[in-house]
Write a protein that holds these residues in place. Structure first.
Motif, mmCIF file in Angstrom:
data_model
loop_
_atom_site.group_PDB
_atom_site.id
_atom_site.type_symbol
_atom_site.label_atom_id
_atom_site.label_comp_id
_atom_site.label_asym_id
_atom_site.label_seq_id
_atom_site.Cartn_x
_atom_site.Cartn_y
_atom_site.Cartn_z
ATOM 1 N N ARG A 1 6.900 6.127 13.997
ATOM 2 C CA ARG A 1 6.875 7.582 13.811
ATOM 3 C C ARG A 1 5.557 8.199 14.282
ATOM 4 O O ARG A 1 5.521 9.323 14.751
ATOM 5 N N HIS A 2 4.487 7.457 14.084
ATOM 6 C CA HIS A 2 3.144 7.988 14.393
ATOM 7 C C HIS A 2 2.477 7.206 15.525
ATOM 8 O O HIS A 2 1.258 7.102 15.573
ATOM 9 N N VAL B 1 -0.775 -0.700 6.012
ATOM 10 C CA VAL B 1 0.384 0.035 5.513
ATOM 11 C C VAL B 1 1.341 -0.911 4.798
ATOM 12 O O VAL B 1 1.859 -0.598 3.723
ATOM 13 N N ASP C 1 8.898 -1.208 6.653
ATOM 14 C CA ASP C 1 8.449 0.164 6.397
ATOM 15 C C ASP C 1 7.193 0.490 7.201
ATOM 16 O O ASP C 1 7.060 1.587 7.745
ATOM 17 N N GLN D 1 6.749 3.429 10.067
ATOM 18 C CA GLN D 1 5.672 4.420 10.084
ATOM 19 C C GLN D 1 4.890 4.352 11.399
ATOM 20 O O GLN D 1 4.516 5.383 11.951
#
Length: 162
Positions: free
Chosen positions: A48-49, A66, A41, A45
């Motif tokens: 994505r960023h 994270v 996960d 993330q």
């Protein structure tokens, strides 16, 4: 070489250097599959960023942060779920009898459609009509799946007893 390839290479390098040590470390603190899920996960993330994450002084530290947060969220969710199950009087899996476990394995061995029909109809107590709506199939298909599932379960459970 375009900018996209560089970003992919940087993220891939971070993944290669961070994945295994982070999963190993978190596996000591939690279930290994939960640790791997949390790290996965975190990398999703990061991907994505990535434009923002790559500008940080230590992108690996961000991924670790994270992942730890995801692991904590999983633990909180599990505790809430366990508490709700206890309040509802649902038996934890550890307290299931061998017969319950045999039935669970037999149901898990069914084809997807049969397994879903059995679970929704017999365990969630849905009508054939409601199962059909949930699975987006006809009522006749659900009845057929339930019939076939019963025959398969009988065969699987008899084979286990023999």
């Amino acid at each position: 070489m375009g900018g996209g390839a560089l970003v992919d290479d940087e993220l891939a390098a971070l993944f290669r250097s961070t994945w295994t040590p982070l999963v190993r470390a978190l596996s000591v603190a939690a279930d290994p599959s939960a640790a791997a899920d949390a790290v996965q996960d975190a990398f999703l993330q990061a991907a994505r960023h990535w434009r923002k994450v790559r500008s940080y002084d230590d992108p690996a530290a961000w991924v670790r942060h994270v992942a730890v947060n995801r692991l904590r969220n999983q633990a909180r969710s599990r505790r809430r779920g366990d508490g709700a199950m206890t309040r509802l009087g649902i038996t934890p899996a550890a307290e299931l009898t061998p017969i319950d476990l045999d039935l669970g394995r037999a149901v898990a061995a069914l084809p997807d459609g049969q397994r879903l029909a059995v679970c929704l109809h017999h365990l969630a107590d849905l009508s054939v009509r409601d199962v059909a709506a949930a699975l987006d199939v006809t009522e006749g298909t659900v009845k057929s799946q339930l019939h076939d599932a019963r025959a398969n379960l009988r065969r699987l459970l008899e084979a286990h007893d023999g």
